[in-house]
Design an enzyme around this catalytic site. Sequence first.
Site, PDB file in Angstrom:
ATOM      1  N   VAL A 122       0.815  -1.218   0.000  1.00  0.00           N
ATOM      2  CA  VAL A 122       0.000   0.000   0.000  1.00  0.00           C
ATOM      3  C   VAL A 122       0.847   1.266   0.000  1.00  0.00           C
ATOM      4  O   VAL A 122       2.041   1.243   0.271  1.00  0.00           O
ATOM      5  CB  VAL A 122      -0.963   0.012   1.204  1.00  0.00           C
ATOM      6  CG1 VAL A 122      -1.908  -1.168   1.144  1.00  0.00           C
ATOM      7  CG2 VAL A 122      -0.191  -0.006   2.514  1.00  0.00           C
ATOM      8  N   GLU A 123       0.183   2.390  -0.300  1.00  0.00           N
ATOM      9  CA  GLU A 123       0.823   3.708  -0.363  1.00  0.00           C
ATOM     10  C   GLU A 123       1.988   3.735  -1.341  1.00  0.00           C
ATOM     11  O   GLU A 123       3.020   4.362  -1.099  1.00  0.00           O
ATOM     12  CB  GLU A 123       1.304   4.151   1.037  1.00  0.00           C
ATOM     13  CG  GLU A 123       0.193   4.263   2.071  1.00  0.00           C
ATOM     14  CD  GLU A 123      -0.644   5.516   1.914  1.00  0.00           C
ATOM     15  OE1 GLU A 123      -0.592   6.140   0.840  1.00  0.00           O
ATOM     16  OE2 GLU A 123      -1.347   5.882   2.864  1.00  0.00           O
ATOM     17  N   GLY A 124       1.849   3.037  -2.463  1.00  0.00           N
ATOM     18  CA  GLY A 124       2.923   2.942  -3.440  1.00  0.00           C
ATOM     19  C   GLY A 124       3.699   1.669  -3.222  1.00  0.00           C
ATOM     20  O   GLY A 124       4.366   1.505  -2.197  1.00  0.00           O
TER      21      GLY A 124
END
Length: 813
Positions: A497-499
């Site tokens: 997540v988040e990249g």
Amino acid sequence: MIGLLAFLAIIIVTAFIFYFHLSRRSGCAVFVAAWLLAGTCSEFFVHPLALLVVLAVLAVILVDSLRIKFVSAPARNALKKMMPAMSSTEREALDAGTTWWEKDVFSGQPDWSKFEKIELSSLSEAEQAFIDNETAELCEMLDEWQIHHHDKDLSPAVWQFIKEKGFLGLIIPREYGGLEFTPYAQSRVVSKIASRSTVAAVSVMVPNSLGPGELLMKYGTAAQKDFWLARLAKGEEIPCFGLTSPEAGSDAGAIPDTGVVCEQEYKGEKVLGVKLNFSKRWITLAPIATVVGLAFRLSDPDGLIGDEVERGISCALVPADLAGVEIGRRHYPGSAFMNGPITGVDVFIPMSMLIGGQEYIGQGWMMLVECLGAGRGISLPALSTAGGEMSYLMVGAFARIRRQFGIPVGKFEGVQEASADIAAGAYMLEAYRALVTRALADGAPSVLTAMAKYHATETMRGLINHSMDILGGRAIQMGPRNFMALVYQTIPIAITVEGANILTRSMIIFGQGAMRCHPYLADELEALSDETDGAIARFDKLLSAHLAHTAGVFSRGFIAGLSAGKLSKPDCGNSALAERWYPRIDRYSAVFAATADFALLLLGGDLKRRELLSARLGDVHSQLVIACAILKYHDSQTASEANTAHAEFALKRSFAAINKALLGFYQNMPQRWMGCVLKVVFFPWGVPNFDVSDNEIRSLGDMIMTPNPVRAQLAAAVHISDDDQDAQGRIHRAFDLLTEIESEYDVFLENDQRGRLDGEDFAEKLNSAVSKGLVSEAQAARIAEYDERRYDCLLTDAFDANLHDVDVRPVRP
């Protein structure tokens, strides 16, 4: 031979000219003096042709018109053909956020006086009280096995407690009913919860990360803030944020979801608004959300708000009960936190629901990039730090409790190789958390938070893997006694997540870092597209400064290499450790900056596609910042042997990673000859060895199993139950008791192994030890209590044939 020595002297003089940043005139004067002096040693330097070349070079350096004609103009034309066009989303990403100490490190000339003045954040009385009381109470309410394998959600009582106590409003200002905690306090709250339950931690961190709350605080209209923030702070509204789409994961700039400006009836009136069509997935809290923050591409085909048709990525607040919104289904990401898809067909919202109103139409990508900092810099590193600290505490304790071949398993050197890495990694994570959250208190450093997300989660992955190896079957067998398997199971979530981490390392850290942190590169690229009067003069000024900068950091790296780093004496830190390591950071900062500049010069825009090379440069940049964090944290703690041992080990891990990345970069440069040249210039006496010794491994391997100041520091940041029926609590209680009676217990074990005790079972042998005066009755009672706890710690859960009811029968053979 004399001529060669004179030529080497010229090179060294030139290096010192750039090393000390002499002005053009002063530098040229010194160079001419050195050249003429060399002429007394060799006729080569006063040969007419040599003098003519020197004069030509000096003229280009000193005369603006000549430099523009022969250097800057040709360079500008060549670069315009070489560099790829920058997309609008790339430009917005680069413009978003701030920079901090990572920019100094990238410069190759860190301002150590500035770093010395940085003070790590501490908790206020209110923040500490909230962690000690509300957060601790929440932790006691959590049973991760029950949440994961039975309820598949937090209990209603836990959800109500989270809402009532303000856990969903950690970032919201007090004027709206929030707690308004600092980034450091937010991180401490999340990590303490995470030490008990990943599900609860994720449920708390998401509303306080990228989502409606943060977007409203930064960009919302006054009316939006007044209506929404108080409701979010009290938990009357549950927010989620819809960003990821089926065909746009890490490439969030490719969002396919649309919004079309139109007029439509809303609550009985015809109003101007947006008709949305979207399909989002992997959205945390979506199944229970009451309001959705939504990112989409806005268009205005009828020209209702202006002449442009395509208006870019925008963000809106969409109540989950609007017609056309489908919400409530769940994904199952291997953890029981609420996560699911959201779809919308012809969902109409009035313009008042666009975050920031019409003023922020088309600025959604900038808004999102700036707000990613909380998730990347606070939430995910907080989860990772909790994982590292619990590994330290629980694995260290278990490795001392569990005995094999007559000794604690933590004494085996093979185990210590892993446990020492856990110790150093957990220390690094706490240090990194302290520095990154301090940076977030000053702004939104996009590059630093990308580093934090990648390196914190990857470090956590390594430490948990080590933990599983050491715990063996005790960690593999699932059940309410298992304190590690559920954490292991959720590792991929933090990585993804988040990249995604692969993308973050290979493209973002150095790619964005070069543009945001390099002192000249972004301005130069902007000047390439400038066709106004004076553009070439502006470019010439930037290029000249850039070349001087490159020569300066190259010279610093070269001279530091010649002196083996002895000339680097940063006035920073207050310990012997700082005296040893800050000069190394200073030296490697110059090496990194010069290497990065040569990479940009030789590869240009192609470096963007050479992801393996870019990743290595990003590793060097990141590890230098991590080393700074370790030293800053070390010097902020009370001096102790344990503090220094952990920091030294962690620093060696960072520098070993730096060496690996640099050497890999030099070996794989397309221009192999340049890689060889850079390696020889910067490391003329060979690359320093930063491998940890076997003695250091043994020392830290022993330390993780004993009470020490670092263990106490890390334990203060997490929650460990005192309940001896709890998965963590039983290990904790047994370890504490062992540290109190271990000497007497060892006496008993040694005599048992030597056959000096009578009896067939443990109880009879213990009575024999008392009768022979080896231990007192009181000591025997404590040994018996510990041995029961020890054996209980080793048991794994057993179930019925259908894996339903737990059936643990602690019957000893």
